[in-house]
Design an enzyme around this catalytic site. Sequence first.
Site: not given
Length: 209
Positions: A96-99, A137, A165, A167
């Site tokens: 995940c590019e956020h976490h 995704q 996910h 996250c």
Amino acid sequence: MDAIVKSFPGKDQDEKDARPSQSEVEAAVRTLLLWVGDDPDREGLVDTPKRVAKAYKDLFGGYDEDPEDVLGRTFEEVAGYDDMVLVRDIPFFSHCEHHMVPIIGKAHVAYLPDGKVLGLSKIARVIDIYARRLQTQESMTAQVSKAIDETLRPLGVAVMIEAEHMCMAMRGIRKQGSTTLTTTFTGQFKTDPHQQARFMTMLRSHNGH
């Protein structure tokens, strides 16, 4: 801070030159180990920065690969075959590019040939290339579809991705087992409800629903 800024100059410089050095990456990992409250000099962690750098080079190797190179070779001797080609249950893991925590799932890809077909392993390779990048995704689903559509020029492409996910499972609401489903359709899969229904039916019958 100055070292970090100097490591990422303008876009005109070669991408590889713009990347931090091995020693800079290892120093960053040491900083993270200190930040979480551990001792990077204890026996079990002494080589961790080096291991993490090596692991990340593999986990994010998709940045060094071009899907067009993988999809470049097609086959035109198809004996008149012009029906759907479906490759399903392609396993993948991404981050995940956020976490920067794992996304684990499977992809289903179909296309309607227009005189040319791909080697079946090529589709799995494209999934792998995009998965080994920081992702959402939704973006990955669209990227896979676009790569196949623009390279093969088929009559239509259908992509479905199902994934869990971490996250959501490991942090935040901590709900294990929930699955996210995304789809992208182009060409006849988008304009012809019959083709889209066939795609969905073939997936459901395979899964026993």
